[in-house]
Design a protein around this motif. Structure first.
Motif, PDB file in Angstrom:
ATOM      1  N   ASN A   1      69.547  10.997  92.479  1.00 49.66           N
ATOM      2  CA  ASN A   1      69.173   9.824  91.708  1.00 49.66           C
ATOM      3  C   ASN A   1      70.299   9.568  90.713  1.00 49.66           C
ATOM      4  O   ASN A   1      70.287  10.086  89.608  1.00 49.66           O
ATOM      5  N   LEU A   2      71.321   8.799  91.124  1.00 49.51           N
ATOM      6  CA  LEU A   2      72.497   8.581  90.298  1.00 49.51           C
ATOM      7  C   LEU A   2      72.184   7.809  89.026  1.00 49.51           C
ATOM      8  O   LEU A   2      72.913   7.899  88.057  1.00 49.51           O
ATOM      9  N   ALA A   3      71.104   7.070  89.007  1.00 47.08           N
ATOM     10  CA  ALA A   3      70.749   6.288  87.829  1.00 47.08           C
ATOM     11  C   ALA A   3      70.315   7.189  86.677  1.00 47.08           C
ATOM     12  O   ALA A   3      70.336   6.781  85.536  1.00 47.08           O
ATOM     13  N   SER A   4      69.944   8.438  86.986  1.00 46.91           N
ATOM     14  CA  SER A   4      69.410   9.302  85.943  1.00 46.91           C
ATOM     15  C   SER A   4      70.485  10.061  85.177  1.00 46.91           C
ATOM     16  O   SER A   4      70.171  10.827  84.292  1.00 46.91           O
ATOM     17  N   GLY A   5      71.778   9.867  85.499  1.00 47.02           N
ATOM     18  CA  GLY A   5      72.809  10.571  84.748  1.00 47.02           C
ATOM     19  C   GLY A   5      74.144  10.586  85.448  1.00 47.02           C
ATOM     20  O   GLY A   5      74.382   9.862  86.409  1.00 47.02           O
ATOM     21  N   GLU A   6      75.025  11.446  84.954  1.00 40.82           N
ATOM     22  CA  GLU A   6      76.376  11.578  85.490  1.00 40.82           C
ATOM     23  C   GLU A   6      76.402  12.665  86.558  1.00 40.82           C
ATOM     24  O   GLU A   6      75.938  13.781  86.332  1.00 40.82           O
ATOM     25  N   THR A   7      76.952  12.341  87.711  1.00 44.40           N
ATOM     26  CA  THR A   7      77.016  13.289  88.814  1.00 44.40           C
ATOM     27  C   THR A   7      78.290  14.112  88.720  1.00 44.40           C
ATOM     28  O   THR A   7      79.381  13.557  88.580  1.00 44.40           O
ATOM     29  N   VAL A   8      78.146  15.440  88.790  1.00 44.07           N
ATOM     30  CA  VAL A   8      79.290  16.343  88.846  1.00 44.07           C
ATOM     31  C   VAL A   8      79.514  16.626  90.329  1.00 44.07           C
ATOM     32  O   VAL A   8      78.624  17.133  91.003  1.00 44.07           O
ATOM     33  N   SER A   9      80.701  16.260  90.826  1.00 44.41           N
ATOM     34  CA  SER A   9      80.998  16.381  92.255  1.00 44.41           C
ATOM     35  C   SER A   9      81.990  17.510  92.526  1.00 44.41           C
ATOM     36  O   SER A   9      82.721  17.937  91.638  1.00 44.41           O
ATOM     37  N   ALA A  10      82.016  17.948  93.773  1.00 44.07           N
ATOM     38  CA  ALA A  10      82.953  18.992  94.194  1.00 44.07           C
ATOM     39  C   ALA A  10      84.366  18.424  94.210  1.00 44.07           C
ATOM     40  O   ALA A  10      84.609  17.401  94.838  1.00 44.07           O
ATOM     41  N   PRO A  11      85.308  19.082  93.543  1.00 39.87           N
ATOM     42  CA  PRO A  11      86.682  18.579  93.523  1.00 39.87           C
ATOM     43  C   PRO A  11      87.454  18.901  94.803  1.00 39.87           C
ATOM     44  O   PRO A  11      88.529  18.370  95.028  1.00 39.87           O
ATOM     45  N   MET A  12      86.900  19.800  95.635  1.00 45.60           N
ATOM     46  CA  MET A  12      87.562  20.220  96.869  1.00 45.60           C
ATOM     47  C   MET A  12      86.512  20.774  97.820  1.00 45.60           C
ATOM     48  O   MET A  12      85.408  21.119  97.381  1.00 45.60           O
ATOM     49  N   PRO A  13      86.800  20.882  99.099  1.00 50.03           N
ATOM     50  CA  PRO A  13      85.840  21.478 100.022  1.00 50.03           C
ATOM     51  C   PRO A  13      85.764  22.987  99.796  1.00 50.03           C
ATOM     52  O   PRO A  13      86.735  23.615  99.392  1.00 50.03           O
TER      53      PRO A  13
ATOM     54  N   VAL B   1      79.946  26.449  82.453  1.00 44.80           N
ATOM     55  CA  VAL B   1      80.032  26.620  83.908  1.00 44.80           C
ATOM     56  C   VAL B   1      78.687  26.260  84.539  1.00 44.80           C
ATOM     57  O   VAL B   1      77.645  26.778  84.142  1.00 44.80           O
ATOM     58  N   LEU B   2      78.738  25.357  85.519  1.00 38.02           N
ATOM     59  CA  LEU B   2      77.540  24.948  86.238  1.00 38.02           C
ATOM     60  C   LEU B   2      77.445  25.657  87.586  1.00 38.02           C
ATOM     61  O   LEU B   2      76.395  26.157  87.978  1.00 38.02           O
ATOM     62  N   VAL B   3      78.585  25.676  88.316  1.00 39.16           N
ATOM     63  CA  VAL B   3      78.619  26.161  89.692  1.00 39.16           C
ATOM     64  C   VAL B   3      79.944  26.879  89.918  1.00 39.16           C
ATOM     65  O   VAL B   3      80.967  26.498  89.343  1.00 39.16           O
TER      66      VAL B   3
ATOM     67  N   GLU C   1      85.555  27.486  88.860  1.00 38.99           N
ATOM     68  CA  GLU C   1      84.424  27.164  87.994  1.00 38.99           C
ATOM     69  C   GLU C   1      84.309  25.652  87.886  1.00 38.99           C
ATOM     70  O   GLU C   1      85.267  24.971  87.524  1.00 38.99           O
ATOM     71  N   ILE C   2      83.140  25.145  88.216  1.00 41.69           N
ATOM     72  CA  ILE C   2      82.867  23.711  88.049  1.00 41.69           C
ATOM     73  C   ILE C   2      82.061  23.605  86.757  1.00 41.69           C
ATOM     74  O   ILE C   2      80.977  24.181  86.641  1.00 41.69           O
TER      75      ILE C   2
END
Length: 130
Positions: free
Chosen positions: A57-69, A88-90, A100-101
């Motif tokens: 649900n992108l409307a609910s906030g900022e999406t943290v995405s993977a910077p690489m596979p 650190v989230l992930v 570290e993401i």
């Protein structure tokens, strides 16, 4: 240094020190046993299937995405957790390195989209922060 040299069916055991060679032993060379060519049965290797992600649900906030596979090896937050910028989230493993993401801003975790063991591509959503 001691060396074993086989020449014309004879094996010579030689010791070399300071440029001088001394013959220690001489004997008939034994024929090597024929090499057993037992090739192991091929093993089927299957890549882990990508883990389907929950709808974001992108409307609910900022999406943290993977910077690489890579592979998700640890998820340090859960829905509803308060996070601070830089936390650190992930942990994402890519090319044998743990990356570290981190949270880009202070907020609350609205949704954890990924799971431990998931295979992600560049740009895959990992966490949504409100």
């Amino acid at each position: 240094m001691k060396y074993k040299v086989t020449l014309n069916g004879k094996t010579y055991e030689v010791e070399v020190e300071h440029g001088k060679a001394i013959l220690l032993d001489e004997y008939e060379a034994l024929a090597p046993a024929p090499a057993v060519s037992a090739e192991p049965a091929p093993v089927a290797v299957t890549a882990p299937a990508p883990v389907p992600s929950a709808p974001v649900n992108l409307a609910s906030g900022e999406t943290v995405s993977a910077p690489m596979p890579g592979n998700i090896i640890r998820v340090d937050v859960k829905d509803g957790d308060k996070v601070t910028a830089g936390q650190v989230l992930v942990i994402l493993e890519a090319m044998k390195m743990e990356n570290e993401i981190v949270a880009p801003k202070d907020g609350t975790v609205a949704q954890v989209v990924t799971t431990k063991g998931a295979v992600v591509e560049t740009g895959s959503p990992l966490v949504v922060i409100a």
